[in-house]
Design a protein around this motif. Structure first.
Motif, mmCIF file in Angstrom:
data_model
loop_
_atom_site.group_PDB
_atom_site.id
_atom_site.type_symbol
_atom_site.label_atom_id
_atom_site.label_comp_id
_atom_site.label_asym_id
_atom_site.label_seq_id
_atom_site.Cartn_x
_atom_site.Cartn_y
_atom_site.Cartn_z
ATOM 1 N N VAL A 125 24.422 23.867 40.748
ATOM 2 C CA VAL A 125 25.544 22.950 40.012
ATOM 3 C C VAL A 125 26.901 23.850 40.066
ATOM 4 O O VAL A 125 26.988 25.135 39.600
ATOM 5 C CB VAL A 125 25.311 22.729 38.831
ATOM 6 N N PRO A 126 27.968 23.233 40.452
ATOM 7 C CA PRO A 126 29.298 24.012 40.530
ATOM 8 C C PRO A 126 29.691 24.440 39.051
ATOM 9 O O PRO A 126 29.358 23.889 38.376
ATOM 10 C CB PRO A 126 30.370 23.149 41.077
ATOM 11 N N PRO A 127 30.143 25.953 39.013
ATOM 12 C CA PRO A 127 30.568 26.563 39.896
ATOM 13 C C PRO A 127 29.383 27.551 40.538
ATOM 14 O O PRO A 127 29.743 28.660 40.947
ATOM 15 C CB PRO A 127 31.501 27.376 39.151
ATOM 16 N N PHE A 128 28.313 27.126 40.549
ATOM 17 C CA PHE A 128 27.231 27.731 41.484
ATOM 18 C C PHE A 128 26.773 29.262 40.808
ATOM 19 O O PHE A 128 26.697 30.023 41.513
ATOM 20 C CB PHE A 128 27.604 28.043 42.992
ATOM 21 N N THR A 129 26.753 29.079 39.509
ATOM 22 C CA THR A 129 26.258 30.296 38.911
ATOM 23 C C THR A 129 25.304 29.836 37.850
ATOM 24 O O THR A 129 25.261 28.682 37.592
ATOM 25 C CB THR A 129 27.463 30.740 37.978
ATOM 26 N N ASP A 130 24.161 30.447 37.636
ATOM 27 C CA ASP A 130 23.286 30.403 36.702
ATOM 28 C C ASP A 130 23.378 30.919 35.519
ATOM 29 O O ASP A 130 24.024 31.901 35.417
ATOM 30 C CB ASP A 130 21.761 30.460 37.353
ATOM 31 N N GLY A 131 22.735 30.364 34.572
ATOM 32 C CA GLY A 131 22.487 31.184 33.265
ATOM 33 C C GLY A 131 22.903 30.244 32.186
ATOM 34 O O GLY A 131 22.952 28.920 32.076
ATOM 35 N N GLU A 132 23.364 30.691 30.978
ATOM 36 C CA GLU A 132 23.728 30.037 29.664
ATOM 37 C C GLU A 132 24.997 30.627 29.293
ATOM 38 O O GLU A 132 25.458 31.654 29.412
ATOM 39 C CB GLU A 132 22.537 30.487 28.767
ATOM 40 N N PHE A 133 25.829 29.786 29.008
ATOM 41 C CA PHE A 133 27.179 29.924 28.463
ATOM 42 C C PHE A 133 27.016 29.185 26.790
ATOM 43 O O PHE A 133 26.618 28.122 26.703
ATOM 44 C CB PHE A 133 28.190 29.289 28.972
ATOM 45 N N GLN A 134 27.409 30.144 25.890
ATOM 46 C CA GLN A 134 27.577 29.695 24.714
ATOM 47 C C GLN A 134 28.826 29.875 23.921
ATOM 48 O O GLN A 134 29.511 30.788 24.204
ATOM 49 C CB GLN A 134 26.645 30.363 23.455
ATOM 50 N N GLN A 135 29.265 28.940 23.208
ATOM 51 C CA GLN A 135 30.548 29.052 22.486
ATOM 52 C C GLN A 135 30.628 28.647 21.047
ATOM 53 O O GLN A 135 30.054 27.676 20.759
ATOM 54 C CB GLN A 135 31.916 28.329 23.223
ATOM 55 N N VAL A 136 31.011 29.426 20.065
ATOM 56 C CA VAL A 136 30.987 29.139 18.641
ATOM 57 C C VAL A 136 32.477 29.071 18.224
ATOM 58 O O VAL A 136 33.190 29.889 18.414
ATOM 59 C CB VAL A 136 30.264 30.126 17.849
ATOM 60 N N GLU A 137 32.907 27.883 17.474
ATOM 61 C CA GLU A 137 34.302 27.873 16.989
ATOM 62 C C GLU A 137 34.481 27.722 15.402
ATOM 63 O O GLU A 137 33.569 26.852 15.288
ATOM 64 C CB GLU A 137 34.988 26.892 17.673
ATOM 65 N N TRP A 138 35.319 28.038 14.827
ATOM 66 C CA TRP A 138 35.404 27.987 13.448
ATOM 67 C C TRP A 138 36.925 27.335 13.483
ATOM 68 O O TRP A 138 37.847 28.211 13.759
ATOM 69 C CB TRP A 138 35.324 28.919 12.624
ATOM 70 N N LEU A 139 37.331 26.032 13.033
ATOM 71 C CA LEU A 139 38.878 25.600 13.262
ATOM 72 C C LEU A 139 39.276 25.185 12.034
ATOM 73 O O LEU A 139 38.887 24.166 11.393
ATOM 74 C CB LEU A 139 38.411 24.508 14.394
ATOM 75 N N PRO A 140 39.941 25.794 11.394
ATOM 76 C CA PRO A 140 40.381 25.741 10.025
ATOM 77 C C PRO A 140 41.705 24.571 10.270
ATOM 78 O O PRO A 140 42.240 24.386 11.204
ATOM 79 C CB PRO A 140 41.155 26.899 9.670
ATOM 80 N N LYS A 141 41.885 23.743 9.095
ATOM 81 C CA LYS A 141 42.889 22.613 9.099
ATOM 82 C C LYS A 141 43.291 22.835 7.531
ATOM 83 O O LYS A 141 42.756 22.856 6.635
ATOM 84 C CB LYS A 141 42.122 21.416 9.450
ATOM 85 N N ALA A 142 44.653 22.277 7.567
ATOM 86 C CA ALA A 142 45.428 21.980 6.271
ATOM 87 C C ALA A 142 46.387 21.032 6.451
ATOM 88 O O ALA A 142 46.902 20.907 7.466
ATOM 89 C CB ALA A 142 45.882 23.299 5.782
ATOM 90 N N GLY A 143 46.483 20.220 5.138
ATOM 91 C CA GLY A 143 47.699 19.338 5.345
ATOM 92 C C GLY A 143 48.045 19.136 3.741
ATOM 93 O O GLY A 143 47.587 19.103 3.108
ATOM 94 N N LEU A 144 49.337 18.856 3.947
ATOM 95 C CA LEU A 144 50.230 18.254 2.562
ATOM 96 C C LEU A 144 50.639 16.986 2.815
ATOM 97 O O LEU A 144 51.105 16.764 3.791
ATOM 98 C CB LEU A 144 51.317 19.439 2.429
ATOM 99 N N VAL A 145 50.616 16.383 1.668
ATOM 100 C CA VAL A 145 51.217 14.888 1.821
ATOM 101 C C VAL A 145 51.819 14.773 0.300
ATOM 102 O O VAL A 145 51.306 15.161 -0.805
ATOM 103 C CB VAL A 145 49.995 13.770 1.689
ATOM 104 N N TYR A 146 53.306 14.469 0.522
ATOM 105 C CA TYR A 146 54.308 14.460 -0.685
ATOM 106 C C TYR A 146 54.685 13.145 -0.659
ATOM 107 O O TYR A 146 55.447 12.498 0.457
ATOM 108 C CB TYR A 146 55.476 15.559 -0.272
ATOM 109 N N THR A 147 54.560 12.359 -1.821
ATOM 110 C CA THR A 147 55.103 10.970 -1.926
ATOM 111 C C THR A 147 56.363 10.951 -2.549
ATOM 112 O O THR A 147 56.509 11.251 -3.834
ATOM 113 C CB THR A 147 54.027 10.127 -2.647
ATOM 114 N N ALA A 148 57.463 10.875 -1.822
ATOM 115 C CA ALA A 148 58.947 11.258 -2.378
ATOM 116 C C ALA A 148 59.357 9.950 -3.202
ATOM 117 O O ALA A 148 59.960 9.999 -4.126
ATOM 118 C CB ALA A 148 59.809 11.570 -1.515
ATOM 119 N N ALA A 149 58.917 8.570 -2.896
ATOM 120 C CA ALA A 149 59.201 7.782 -3.286
ATOM 121 C C ALA A 149 58.279 6.484 -3.011
ATOM 122 O O ALA A 149 57.335 6.715 -2.154
ATOM 123 C CB ALA A 149 60.641 7.095 -2.867
#
Length: 76
Positions: A42-66
């Motif tokens: 299977v392209p890219p014609f390499t064998d083996g295992e690939f692993q990826q771990v991600e921690w993705l932080p998120k933040a949001g503010l909501v201000y009701t002005a009126a």
């Protein structure tokens, strides 16, 4: 015959704090674990295992002005 297998696990959690009557803060994190196993045919014609771990932080503010005006800011 070449084979490729992909496994993904993902989870997330969020919390909202009402800082004032007009201001809310939402924060959280997404966790993602991906594992790909492939044979050399299977392209890219390499064998083996690939692993990826991600921690993705998120933040949001909501201000009701009126009643008809809401301001939003986000980080992700």
């Amino acid at each position: 015959h070449g084979e490729q297998e992909e496994r993904v696990f993902q989870g997330f959690g969020y919390l909202t704090a009402h800082l004032t009557r007009n201001l809310d803060l939402t924060g959280g994190v997404t966790y993602r674990h991906q594992r790909i196993t492939r044979s050399p045919i299977v392209p890219p014609f390499t064998d083996g295992e690939f692993q990826q771990v991600e921690w993705l932080p998120k933040a949001g503010l909501v201000y009701t002005a009126a009643p008809n005006l809401t301001l939003r800011a986000a980080y992700y």
